[in-house]
Design a protein around this motif. Structure first.
Motif, PDB file in Angstrom:
ATOM      1  N   PRO A 129       0.819  -1.215   0.000  1.00 33.98           N
ATOM      2  CA  PRO A 129       0.000   0.000   0.000  1.00 33.98           C
ATOM      3  C   PRO A 129       0.858   1.273   0.000  1.00 33.98           C
ATOM      4  CG  PRO A 129      -0.756  -1.535   1.678  1.00 33.98           C
ATOM      5  CD  PRO A 129       0.542  -2.073   1.157  1.00 33.98           C
ATOM      6  N   ASN A 149      -5.935   1.166  -1.015  1.00 36.68           N
ATOM      7  CA  ASN A 149      -4.689   0.747  -0.374  1.00 36.68           C
ATOM      8  C   ASN A 149      -3.708   1.912  -0.200  1.00 36.68           C
ATOM      9  OD1 ASN A 149      -5.666  -1.993  -0.701  1.00 36.68           O
ATOM     10  ND2 ASN A 149      -5.058  -1.790  -2.836  1.00 36.68           N
ATOM     11  N   ASN A 171      -2.357   5.139   2.566  1.00 39.37           N
ATOM     12  CA  ASN A 171      -2.351   5.826   3.852  1.00 39.37           C
ATOM     13  C   ASN A 171      -1.718   7.195   3.690  1.00 39.37           C
ATOM     14  OD1 ASN A 171      -3.563   4.739   6.066  1.00 39.37           O
ATOM     15  ND2 ASN A 171      -1.821   3.450   6.636  1.00 39.37           N
ATOM     16  N   ASN A 220      -7.429   7.317   4.497  1.00 36.88           N
ATOM     17  CA  ASN A 220      -7.839   6.786   5.810  1.00 36.88           C
ATOM     18  C   ASN A 220      -7.702   7.877   6.866  1.00 36.88           C
ATOM     19  OD1 ASN A 220      -8.089   4.319   4.625  1.00 36.88           O
ATOM     20  ND2 ASN A 220      -6.022   3.655   5.204  1.00 36.88           N
TER      21      ASN A 220
HETATM   22  C1  LIG Z   1      -2.716   2.546   7.349  1.00 37.67           C
HETATM   23  O1  LIG Z   1      -2.029   2.684   8.575  1.00 37.67           O
HETATM   24  C2  LIG Z   1      -2.663   2.014   9.665  1.00 37.67           C
HETATM   25  C3  LIG Z   1      -1.895   2.360  10.939  1.00 37.67           C
HETATM   26  O2  LIG Z   1      -0.519   2.187  10.763  1.00 37.67           O
HETATM   27  C4  LIG Z   1      -2.681   0.506   9.381  1.00 37.67           C
HETATM   28  O3  LIG Z   1      -3.348  -0.177  10.413  1.00 37.67           O
HETATM   29  C5  LIG Z   1      -3.423   0.265   8.069  1.00 37.67           C
HETATM   30  O4  LIG Z   1      -3.371  -1.096   7.720  1.00 37.67           O
HETATM   31  C6  LIG Z   1      -2.807   1.084   6.951  1.00 37.67           C
HETATM   32  N1  LIG Z   1      -3.611   0.941   5.759  1.00 37.67           N
HETATM   33  C7  LIG Z   1      -3.065   0.756   4.572  1.00 37.67           C
HETATM   34  C8  LIG Z   1      -3.984   0.677   3.411  1.00 37.67           C
HETATM   35  O5  LIG Z   1      -1.850   0.691   4.416  1.00 37.67           O
END
Ligand SMILES: *[C@@H]1O[C@H](CO)[C@@H](O)[C@H](O)[C@H]1NC(C)=O
Ligand SMILES: *[C@@H]1O[C@H](CO)[C@@H](O)[C@H](O)[C@H]1NC(C)=O
Ligand SMILES: *[C@@H]1O[C@H](CO)[C@@H](O)[C@H](O)[C@H]1NC(C)=O
Ligand SMILES: *[C@@H]1O[C@H](CO)[C@@H](O)[C@H](O)[C@H]1NC(C)=O
Length: 401
Positions: free
Chosen positions: A358, A385, A387, A401
């Motif tokens: 991601p 996907n 962050n 997110n």
């Molecule tokens: C975004 O970051 C959070 C906290 O670190 C994590 O739990 C989550 O899986 C991440 N999502 C992606 C799409 O990488």
């Protein structure tokens, strides 16, 4: 009167001191006409140009200046190979005209520079690739026997060099290609081919570092700028891109031996009528596991751009693509700031990252992209996907997110 002449004498002596303390090393001028080049638009000047290069490159005392005066010089394929004994200025005020039949260029690149340090290309001249006859022959995506079409100008293993001012017109394939080039500046260059001419990338680079591109106009049928495997520390500013496919990183991930792409700034740039604006594309089933990181996109205007912001980790231009799972290219540490204007597609911000890797640390600041397409309705964003964080104005509404 006396004061005036005393002042004059003082000025003259100062001038003399200045001149004496900075002895200018005069370049020796190598005019291509002196070497038999003819501007009748039909004599092949490849030999004359090669001979000029050899003399200029071999000169031991002082720098060399190769000069192409006004006029149309027909030129088959040429290779300018170093290392040279000194720096070379290459001034093109005339037009270099490529053969219109692609078979008459028996190399990958029409005008190719290799193994050179301190090469300074400038002038008001034009590289006329005469691509019109070649474009309909470009069918390599479906024909393995497709004819080889030459790029206009290539640089391989060239350092500490620059190109300023010239125009590249109607290339057969890409206009300028850079491979393993370090510390190179591209300024005030104009690149032109029709929006529907296939694979006519403006500036393409792989395994390059410390490249500056500024004050440059690029209108073409493929990427205005394409950044490929192993490139780093690139600075792009004041570029006007359109028509074309935008400034693209990739496509990446298709081949096993690819290298990371890190450190890109794109700023103060306009995309006008392009299919994409800022774009990162990685193959959906990729062979290499590499990282794309530290990108800043800032102060960018989009005028009727298809997809102004497009991260596409499911790149597959000619489906079906062999499916071996998700892209293995990790994209991280991107900042997009002050990106505004209009999109012709509803999805103005497409952030489709890899499920296996991601996107991380994507920062959005002040995005204002309005939908201006036939279908109507507001612009939208797609996130998969990814962050990151967002602040400031956000049109379309972001979906991080
Ligand atoms: C975004 O970051 C959070 C906290 O670190 C994590 O739990 C989550 O899986 C991440 N999502 C992606 C799409 O990488
Ligand atoms: C060009 O620069 C690269 C990277 O700094 C270096 O590895 C290479 O040896 C240089 N080539 C020449 C011809 O100076
Ligand atoms: C390229 O431009 C940079 C920044 O303006 C400058 O520092 C550098 O000396 C230039 N390099 C060449 C080879 O012209
Ligand atoms: C955008 O392109 C259109 C059509 O070619 C042209 O008329 C217009 O002047 C361009 N706008 C800018 C800001 O470059």
């Amino acid at each position: 009167m006396a004061i005036a002449s005393a002042f004059k004498a003082l000025c003259l002596s100062l001038l003399f001191v200045a001149a004496a303390s900075h002895p200018t090393v005069r370049s020796k001028v190598f005019n291509v006409r002196r070497y038999g080049a003819k501007s009748d638009g039909k004599t092949d000047n490849a030999n004359a140009f090669t001979n000029v290069w050899k003399s200029a490159c071999a000169r031991k005392s002082g720098n060399s200046k190769i000069y192409v005066p006004k006029g149309t010089f027909y030129l088959g394929g040429v290779e300018f190979v170093g290392p040279c004994k000194n720096q070379i200025e290459f001034v093109i005020d005339g037009t270099l005209m490529a053969p219109s039949n692609p078979k008459d260029i028996k190399q990958d690149t029409w005008i190719n520079f290799r193994y050179i340090n301190y090469l300074f290309i400038s002038g008001s001249g034009t590289l006329d690739g005469q691509g019109k006859q070649s474009w309909p022959l470009n069918d390599c995506h479906k024909n393995t026997n497709c004819p080889k079409l030459a790029m206009t100008m290539g640089f391989a293993f060239v350092n500490n060099s620059r190109i300023n001012g010239i125009t590249s017109l109607n290339s057969k394939m890409g206009h300028f290609n850079f491979f393993s080039v370090h510390h190179f500046n591209i300024t005030d260059v104009t690149i032109t081919a029709p929006g529907d001419s296939p694979n006519t990338d403006g500036i393409k680079m792989g395994l390059c570092s410390n490249i500056h591109i500024s004050n440059t106009q690029i209108g073409t049928g493929d990427d205005c700028i394409a950044i490929l495997s192993g490139s780093s520390n690139l600075d792009i500013s004041n570029v006007n891109c359109g028509p074309g496919h935008g400034i693209s990183v990739g496509s990446l991930g298709k081949n096993k031996d690819e290298k990371d792409v890190k450190g890109l700034t794109v700023r103060d740039t306009i995309f006008n009528g392009t299919s994409d604006g800022i774009r990162i594309k990685t193959w959906e089933s990729s062979a290499s596991k590499i990282v794309v990181s530290n990108f800043v996109y800032e102060n960018i205007q989009m005028i009727n751009v298809g997809k102004p912001i497009n991260i596409d980790q499911k790149y597959c231009p000619h489906p079906p693509c062999e499916k071996n799972g998700e892209s293995h290219v990790q994209i991280q540490d991107l900042k997009l700031k002050n990106i505004y204007g209009t999109s012709t597609e509803k999805v103005a911000m497409n952030l489709q990252c890899s499920k296996s890797f991601p996107c991380k640390n994507v920062e959005l600041i002040d995005i204002n992209l309005k939908h201006n397409g036939v279908k109507g309705g507001p612009s939208t964003a797609v996130c998969e996907n990814i962050n990151g964080s967002a602040r400031g104005k956000m049109v379309p509404q972001h979906c991080l997110n």
